[in-house]
Scaffold this motif. Structure first.
Motif, PDB file in Angstrom:
ATOM      1  N   ASN A  91       0.855  -1.167   0.000  1.00  0.00           N
ATOM      2  CA  ASN A  91       0.000   0.000   0.000  1.00  0.00           C
ATOM      3  C   ASN A  91       0.899   1.226   0.000  1.00  0.00           C
ATOM      4  O   ASN A  91       2.122   1.105  -0.043  1.00  0.00           O
ATOM      5  N   ARG A  92       0.312   2.400   0.057  1.00  0.00           N
ATOM      6  CA  ARG A  92       1.105   3.619   0.060  1.00  0.00           C
ATOM      7  C   ARG A  92       2.034   3.656   1.268  1.00  0.00           C
ATOM      8  O   ARG A  92       1.634   3.380   2.382  1.00  0.00           O
ATOM      9  N   PHE A  93       3.261   4.011   1.026  1.00  0.00           N
ATOM     10  CA  PHE A  93       4.259   4.081   2.082  1.00  0.00           C
ATOM     11  C   PHE A  93       4.295   5.503   2.630  1.00  0.00           C
ATOM     12  O   PHE A  93       4.261   6.468   1.883  1.00  0.00           O
ATOM     13  N   ILE A  94       4.372   5.631   3.957  1.00  0.00           N
ATOM     14  CA  ILE A  94       4.317   6.939   4.604  1.00  0.00           C
ATOM     15  C   ILE A  94       5.629   7.227   5.321  1.00  0.00           C
ATOM     16  O   ILE A  94       6.184   6.353   5.995  1.00  0.00           O
ATOM     17  N   LEU A  95       6.145   8.437   5.170  1.00  0.00           N
ATOM     18  CA  LEU A  95       7.278   8.926   5.940  1.00  0.00           C
ATOM     19  C   LEU A  95       6.845  10.184   6.683  1.00  0.00           C
ATOM     20  O   LEU A  95       6.341  11.124   6.072  1.00  0.00           O
ATOM     21  N   GLU A  96       7.038  10.201   8.008  1.00  0.00           N
ATOM     22  CA  GLU A  96       6.711  11.366   8.827  1.00  0.00           C
ATOM     23  C   GLU A  96       7.948  11.744   9.651  1.00  0.00           C
ATOM     24  O   GLU A  96       8.603  10.871  10.231  1.00  0.00           O
ATOM     25  N   LEU A  97       8.250  13.041   9.721  1.00  0.00           N
ATOM     26  CA  LEU A  97       9.490  13.512  10.337  1.00  0.00           C
ATOM     27  C   LEU A  97       9.219  14.312  11.602  1.00  0.00           C
ATOM     28  O   LEU A  97       8.376  15.207  11.614  1.00  0.00           O
ATOM     29  N   ASP A  98       9.967  13.994  12.671  1.00  0.00           N
ATOM     30  CA  ASP A  98       9.996  14.801  13.890  1.00  0.00           C
ATOM     31  C   ASP A  98      11.358  15.489  13.933  1.00  0.00           C
ATOM     32  O   ASP A  98      12.364  14.865  14.289  1.00  0.00           O
ATOM     33  N   VAL A  99      11.386  16.762  13.568  1.00  0.00           N
ATOM     34  CA  VAL A  99      12.646  17.500  13.481  1.00  0.00           C
ATOM     35  C   VAL A  99      13.263  17.698  14.861  1.00  0.00           C
ATOM     36  O   VAL A  99      14.492  17.660  15.019  1.00  0.00           O
ATOM     37  N   THR A 100      12.431  17.904  15.879  1.00  0.00           N
ATOM     38  CA  THR A 100      12.930  18.177  17.232  1.00  0.00           C
ATOM     39  C   THR A 100      13.727  17.008  17.786  1.00  0.00           C
ATOM     40  O   THR A 100      14.818  17.170  18.326  1.00  0.00           O
ATOM     41  N   ASN A 101      13.186  15.810  17.660  1.00  0.00           N
ATOM     42  CA  ASN A 101      13.852  14.615  18.193  1.00  0.00           C
ATOM     43  C   ASN A 101      14.721  13.903  17.171  1.00  0.00           C
ATOM     44  O   ASN A 101      15.357  12.900  17.491  1.00  0.00           O
ATOM     45  N   ASN A 102      14.725  14.412  15.922  1.00  0.00           N
ATOM     46  CA  ASN A 102      15.501  13.772  14.853  1.00  0.00           C
ATOM     47  C   ASN A 102      15.086  12.318  14.652  1.00  0.00           C
ATOM     48  O   ASN A 102      15.919  11.418  14.545  1.00  0.00           O
ATOM     49  N   TRP A 103      13.763  12.116  14.581  1.00  0.00           N
ATOM     50  CA  TRP A 103      13.207  10.810  14.295  1.00  0.00           C
ATOM     51  C   TRP A 103      12.414  10.885  13.001  1.00  0.00           C
ATOM     52  O   TRP A 103      11.769  11.888  12.714  1.00  0.00           O
TER      53      TRP A 103
END
Length: 333
Positions: A91-103
């Motif tokens: 299915n569609r692959f999702i990338l989500e970024l947390d800039v504060t924690n660098n995750w």
């Protein structure tokens, strides 16, 4: 180091087979009209189905749905620096970024099981993995202000997970046909916007002990949406219609209908430039929308079908993944 758009990628000996795959192919910038130009193309190979840019570490994360891995490119020295193996997605692959924690969080589904990966952007290694059981996820939205990940399923259920432990905090069920969710925190609460293709509505969920749900009617065949965080407006694409719908979800009202040359699929917002980019599969091009006026200011033709987009919130550069395995670097002004 200052980025040189026409620099060549310096390859590391990670996998010799990928050496030729990641050569940066520089060519003369081309402009249709306006200020949008193609300044680079990165041969990522496979199918770059999802992209995400870390604006402070200057990294581009490319998910190849053919190779089932996330490839990491250092944008300062134009170097492939890591390949992170993940479960092949159906299915569609999702990338989500947390800039504060660098995750960075990666999500996919395989054999009716949902996989969520938590990745350390400093080391580009997997910190944790969670399997959510037999369901089909459709979208995910990160809320760093609340340390939460909202995880939407096709059947209409939305889970809230703890960003640190990946444990389920609570959930809410809306109607079937969920295809995209976006979350944001405003002064008076946490809101989740759920795009529902079957009901042709945006469900506006005020998250809490007793979430309230409201709806905004939109055109049918919705495909994707993005959020302008400055005025809290949503931009929605429609698979078979030559327009983009703009909605004010907090006040439950439509704002505008933006006519475009052809139906768009993916869409993204640039906080650096207050522009919206809509990817048009046929013919291959990107439409640039000025969010201040909600009008199309330019079309830029592409060599192949665009399938993914990410925008660097710091530099304003847009990265567009295409079906020929390339990621085009777009400069806007």
């Amino acid at each position: 180091m200052k980025r040189n758009p026409l620099a060549s990628i310096k390859l590391l000996n990670i996998k010799p087979a990928f050496s030729l795959l990641f050569l940066l192919q520089a060519f003369t910038a081309t402009v249709l009209w306006g200020d949008l130009t193609i300044i680079d193309s990165i041969s990522a190979g496979g199918s770059p189905s999802a992209l995400k840019v870390h604006p402070f570490l200057h990294k581009l994360y490319v998910y190849d749905s053919y190779g089932s891995e996330i490839r990491v490119i250092d944008l300062e020295c134009d170097t492939l620096i890591a390949e992170i193996p993940v479960t092949p997605g159906e299915n569609r692959f999702i990338l989500e970024l947390d800039v504060t924690n660098n995750w960075i969080f990666a999500a996919t589904v395989r054999d009716f099981q949902d996989f969520l990966y938590k990745i350390d952007c400093l080391t580009d290694s997997i910190l944790a993995q969670k399997i959510l059981g037999s369901a089909t996820y459709i979208s995910a939205s990160l809320s760093p202000q609340t340390n939460s990940i909202f995880w939407g399923l096709e059947g209409g259920k939305i889970y809230r997970l703890d960003e640190h432990t990946l444990a389920v905090i609570d959930s809410f069920t809306t109607s079937y046909g969920l295809i995209e969710i976006i979350s944001e925190v405003v002064d008076f609460g946490i809101f989740v916007y759920a795009l529902r293709s079957v009901a042709n509505t945006i469900a506006v969920i005020e998250w809490g002990a007793n979430p309230e749900i409201m709806g905004v009617a939109i055109s049918p065949y919705s495909d994707d949406m993005c959020l302008n965080p400055f005025n809290h407006s949503l931009y929605i694409t429609h698979r078979y219609q030559n327009h983009i719908t703009v909605v004010d979800p907090l006040n439950l009202r439509p704002l505008a209908t933006i006519n475009i040359a052809n139906p768009a699929k993916r869409i993204a917002y640039s906080t650096a430039l207050n522009h919206v980019y809509a990817l048009i599969p046929n013919p291959h091009k990107v439409a640039v929308i000025d969010a201040a006026t909600n009008s199309v200011v330019q079309y830029l033709p592409l060599q192949r079908c665009p399938i993914s987009i990410a925008v660097d919130s710091h530099t304003g550069l847009a990265y567009i993944g295409c079906s020929n395995g390339k990621v085009y670097v777009i400069q806007d002004k």
